[in-house]
Design a protein around this motif. Structure first.
Motif, mmCIF file in Angstrom:
data_model
loop_
_atom_site.group_PDB
_atom_site.id
_atom_site.type_symbol
_atom_site.label_atom_id
_atom_site.label_comp_id
_atom_site.label_asym_id
_atom_site.label_seq_id
_atom_site.Cartn_x
_atom_site.Cartn_y
_atom_site.Cartn_z
ATOM 1 N N ALA A 296 6.877 116.775 -0.709
ATOM 2 C CA ALA A 296 7.093 118.349 -0.899
ATOM 3 C C ALA A 296 6.422 119.067 0.500
ATOM 4 N N ARG A 297 5.467 118.425 1.114
ATOM 5 C CA ARG A 297 4.888 119.005 2.216
ATOM 6 C C ARG A 297 5.815 118.996 3.359
ATOM 7 N N GLN A 298 6.587 117.922 3.550
ATOM 8 C CA GLN A 298 7.535 117.626 4.666
ATOM 9 C C GLN A 298 8.820 118.685 4.639
ATOM 10 N N ASP A 299 9.208 118.769 3.106
ATOM 11 C CA ASP A 299 10.243 119.688 3.029
ATOM 12 C C ASP A 299 9.856 121.187 2.902
ATOM 13 N N SER A 300 8.594 121.218 2.830
ATOM 14 C CA SER A 300 8.016 122.821 2.629
ATOM 15 C C SER A 300 8.598 123.368 1.400
ATOM 16 N N ASP A 301 8.441 122.574 0.325
ATOM 17 C CA ASP A 301 8.911 122.922 -1.029
ATOM 18 C C ASP A 301 7.952 122.373 -2.229
ATOM 19 N N ILE B 103 -3.474 126.665 10.165
ATOM 20 C CA ILE B 103 -3.842 125.271 9.789
ATOM 21 C C ILE B 103 -5.308 125.057 9.798
ATOM 22 N N ARG B 104 -5.862 124.756 8.655
ATOM 23 C CA ARG B 104 -7.187 124.647 8.960
ATOM 24 C C ARG B 104 -7.750 123.648 9.752
ATOM 25 N N VAL B 105 -7.088 122.125 9.659
ATOM 26 C CA VAL B 105 -7.604 121.325 10.588
ATOM 27 C C VAL B 105 -7.547 121.691 12.035
ATOM 28 N N GLU B 106 -6.766 122.464 12.609
ATOM 29 C CA GLU B 106 -6.543 122.988 13.983
ATOM 30 C C GLU B 106 -7.418 124.010 14.067
ATOM 31 N N PRO C 35 4.367 131.465 7.031
ATOM 32 C CA PRO C 35 5.871 131.630 6.935
ATOM 33 C C PRO C 35 6.467 130.672 6.117
ATOM 34 N N ASP C 36 5.856 129.561 5.617
ATOM 35 C CA ASP C 36 6.270 128.647 4.673
ATOM 36 C C ASP C 36 5.109 127.986 4.070
ATOM 37 N N ASP C 37 5.301 127.339 2.989
ATOM 38 C CA ASP C 37 4.172 126.590 2.344
ATOM 39 C C ASP C 37 3.702 125.242 2.946
ATOM 40 N N ARG C 38 4.561 124.567 3.870
ATOM 41 C CA ARG C 38 4.146 123.666 4.602
ATOM 42 C C ARG C 38 2.794 124.051 5.564
ATOM 43 N N ARG C 39 2.814 125.277 6.004
ATOM 44 C CA ARG C 39 1.864 125.717 6.621
ATOM 45 C C ARG C 39 1.109 126.671 5.876
ATOM 46 N N GLY C 40 1.182 126.632 4.649
ATOM 47 C CA GLY C 40 0.536 127.331 3.662
ATOM 48 C C GLY C 40 -0.215 126.353 2.591
ATOM 49 N N CYS C 41 0.027 126.651 1.447
ATOM 50 C CA CYS C 41 -0.641 125.737 0.186
ATOM 51 C C CYS C 41 -0.466 124.345 0.211
ATOM 52 N N LEU C 42 0.587 124.110 0.950
ATOM 53 C CA LEU C 42 0.849 122.561 0.947
ATOM 54 C C LEU C 42 0.225 121.727 2.206
ATOM 55 N N GLN C 43 -0.579 122.369 2.918
ATOM 56 C CA GLN C 43 -1.041 121.721 4.075
ATOM 57 C C GLN C 43 -2.132 120.715 3.949
#
Lengths: 506, 506
Positions: free
Chosen positions: B125-130, B354-357, B404-412
């Motif tokens: 899901a993270r990879q697909d930002s889904d 991104i938190r870890v960055e 702009p997307d969940d990959r960089r949001g709640c999926l990170q």
């Protein structure tokens, strides 16, 4: 419709699955200790291993296990898929259980303690070549080993030596070994004289000179492993002081050590350990977590390493293909790098004092000396105090050399001082088994020699997989070898191999 | 004459010595999985870890343990040497036992299963930002996490969130955290504007350009570890995809990963993990096998890594000494290698997703977002379906950016999807604790700054050893910090530190 697995057997499968996970964890932790662990962690690692071993022992000697085992053995197995494997598994479980329960806890702990103590003293004694320093500790340890042999002999219904041997070589018999070794003993001394005379006539070969950078040795080792069929998805190569093959069938950890002046020692070491590793990687996946799915025993294991290291790796066919690769790998050339020079270098025979440095021809003498002596010690026919003298006498008779000191005599090997009694004969049984298997493989699959001559180990590996690895412990060592080679172990093929390599085709 | 240890307590010492050996073995096997294990061994390693964890749980929830614990607590402790440690140990045992027994076995297994499932789906899901792809699995997992929070809250007598928090931060309280984070929240947005305005005025610093060969980065990392006081006799440095500090107090295994274009990321990663490692190596030897001898909790642990990575490692004093060494190590020079350029590069602040960055200034916002959201999710005040929107809103409010997307949001982050709820706040508690400890250390030992300016971490380490490491878990986090710094945790020193570094002395 297939019958279901009897409930008691199903319970045992679950139980031994857990035991096998514990064994695997122990094995990885032992590898880590040898290859990765910083030295300061030794005491805590000893505790971890002791705690896991203790839990393993508790689980293996759980009070309900004998009833489960009896029920599973008595159950109806008709129609159960893989019933043969299940029943062989029960036999292995019974054997392991007998070993685990034969000794009272106090004796197990006394043995473990005496082994650690004796091993620690031995390290100093060997360095100082001072047998007297370790003699009392060895006497104590031998006393406990004898007690343990007596307890196991009673439990297994065997003689003393066979009871110890059984742990390394299930079903092994010193009577059989005596007969096999007697055959070698009449053959070897005169044969050795002939070989040495021949090698003296042709002179010593030049040997490739270093330095051989470690990184290049490592990449050559890996390339050779891949050529033999090692699966790096299920294993790795590292470095340790004493090379070994550890880990688990699905995660084989093998080690070597590098000498920048001599790449051949690490390379043949890697080939040897990869032979062990291929056996592990070839064990049947479906049975890996059960006793029947583990390797058959130490002689069969050693046969796999020696088959690749000695039978294949030092053969003319393999070397004809390999040596040019080595030359290219190190970017070297010259007379020492001619195929035949290398072949002569790696089949050089010498009367030496040290077992681990011995060649294929003299190695059995080292093993026979140790087997004789440990047997006499266990039987009480030889006193520990008389060991150094008896060692020298036997070495002189079998190999024609008498070590000038105990460091190069009865102090050289860790085995006895660490409590491993009954292990030594498996080295030479392995060498003989290797010869017999390799000969049978080439008869069964005539494509094998041609493939090896092109550096392709796959057809040989396929045969070994089918005839040895995939069978794990479903057959006895004898039955396994008979099915694979048409007859039980004898010395004939091994002797023929030595005669061919070291005289007829030398 | 000192009184003997009460028998029930002695029995518990033995029991928890075994448990600790099991934990240590698990820890080494987990390190091996991340740093050494060939990929094909993943399923069998999972089994090994599950079997060892199961044995650990059995031992920890043994039926006789509550009686032993009650007897030990009620025993006469007057005159027993180290009674304070023994009694703190009993309190830790009670806490661990409460956690272990709070959940019925079926719930533990359901949680473990749901975590594995959800984590696996999350990767895709993270990879697909889904987010929708993982939403059902996350709902299932959250339901079980809530059940587990309820059971633990009942057992521990706390609220739901605190019951989860307690596993990472013993004695932690969301009410305290709320107050601390509220303080930061009023401070940070305006402060961040000021910092960014300042950094825009002075412009971006040049950054050292690669390549930085891996071997050179590794030797620099090791040299830095040694400078900080890391004991290589009790630990090692390796490589893994996700750097961490694992192993045991006596055998610390830390990892990093190398980017040949950017040596600073690995180097500061190594400094961070070495901070964790020094804490472990400084735990009191006599108590290492007992719960009281382990590190206090996650915020204290993170304070040790951040103290070295942020407070020390990015300070003017340390960099003035370190940067010339780095230049010499890589044989480089030029404007990007000036001390001040490097200092500006490693204290660059940015509004990121991104938190870890994230940098030291914006990191707390990332943590506050997550803490707020996980609390609302656990309380049932936020539906999983509404998580992406709530995430964006909070990020916008606290940090001024909307992913702009969940990959960089709640999926990170892996945490929620892997079942780790109640962990996030400890990162920022750690940052605040680090500031408070470092300030107190310099007040207590005026020689520390001068030593750091010469690259000598020893006086600082000595103080940390005495005031933090050697105390392990004998005091609560609060009491430990109060004894070390004169007061419980607040945001004042952390804010003052940020103001000084990013504005006053920027």
């Amino acid at each position: 419709m297939p019958s279901p697995i009897p409930p008691a057997a199903a319970a045992l499968l679950e139980r031994f699955g857990r035991l096998s996970a514990l064994e695997d964890a122990l094995s990885i932790l032992q590898w880590d200790r040898a290859a990765m662990m910083p030295e300061g962690a030794a005491p805590e690692r000893a505790t971890q291993l002791a705690v896991l071993s203790g839990l393993h022992h508790e689980l293996l000697t759980a009070p309900d296990l004998p009833d489960l085992l009896a029920a599973a053995e008595a159950a109806a197995w008709e129609g159960v898929p893989d019933a043969v494997w299940h029943q062989a598994n029960l036999a292995e479980i019974r054997r392991r259980h007998a070993h685990a329960t034969a000794l009272p806890r106090a004796l197990v702990e006394a043995l473990s303690h005496a082994s650690s103590t004796c091993e620690a003293i031995w390290r100093g004694a060997r360095q100082d070549s001072d047998f007297k320093a370790v003699q009392p500790a060895l006497e104590t340890l031998l006393g406990l080993v004898r007690q343990s042999a007596e307890a196991k002999a009673a439990a297994l219904g065997t003689g003393l030596y066979d009871a110890l041997l059984d742990e390394y070589e299930p079903g092994g018999s010193i009577a059989r070994i005596d007969a096999l070794f007697a055959d070698l003993e009449t053959f070897l001394p005169a044969f050795l004289d002939e070989v040495l005379a021949h090698q003296a006539r042709v002179g010593a070969p030049p040997r490739p000179q270093g330095p051989f950078p470690r990184a290049l040795q490592e990449s050559l080792g890996r390339a050779t492993m891949a050529q033999m069929g090692f699966d790096f998805r299920h294993g790795r190569l590292d470095v340790s002081t004493h090379p070994f093959c550890g880990g688990t069938p699905g995660d084989v950890r093998l080690t070597t050590r590098y000498d920048e002046e001599d790449f051949l020692s690490a390379l043949f070491g890697v080939i040897h350990e990869t032979g062990h590793a291929l056996y592990e990687q070839g064990l049947p996946e479906a049975w890996r977590t059960q006793p029947v799915g583990r390797a058959r025993g130490m002689s069969m294991h050693e046969s796999q390493s020696l088959l690749w290291e000695m039978q294949v790796g030092r053969s003319r066919a393999w070397l004809a293909h390999a040596v040019p690769l080595w030359r290219a790998h190190f970017g070297r050339s010259g007379p020492a790098w001619e195929v035949d020079a290398v072949r002569r270098a790696v089949t050089r025979v010498e009367r030496g004092f040290i077992r681990v440095e011995a060649d294929e021809v003299t190695y059995p003498a080292h093993v026979i000396v140790r087997t004789r002596l440990e047997r006499a010690l266990i039987a009480g026919d030889l006193a520990v105090a008389d060991l150094p003298g008896a060692w020298g006498d036997l070495m002189e008779r079998l190999l024609g050399v008498r070590p000038p000191d105990d460091r190069r005599g009865c102090l050289q090997d860790i085995h006895w001082y660490d409590g491993a009694w009954g292990y030594f004969p498996t080295y030479t049984l392995g060498a003989m088994t290797a010869a017999q298997l390799f000969s049978a493989a080439q008869e069964a699959e005539p494509g094998i020699p041609a493939a090896l001559a092109e550096g392709d180990g796959r057809p040989l590996l396929d045969w070994l997989r089918r005839m040895v690895h995939a069978r794990a412990s479903v057959l006895s060592t004898d039955a396994l070898l008979t099915e694979a080679t048409g007859r039980p172990l004898d010395a004939a093929v091994f002797k023929a191999h030595l005669r061919r390599r070291y005289l007829d085709e030398a």
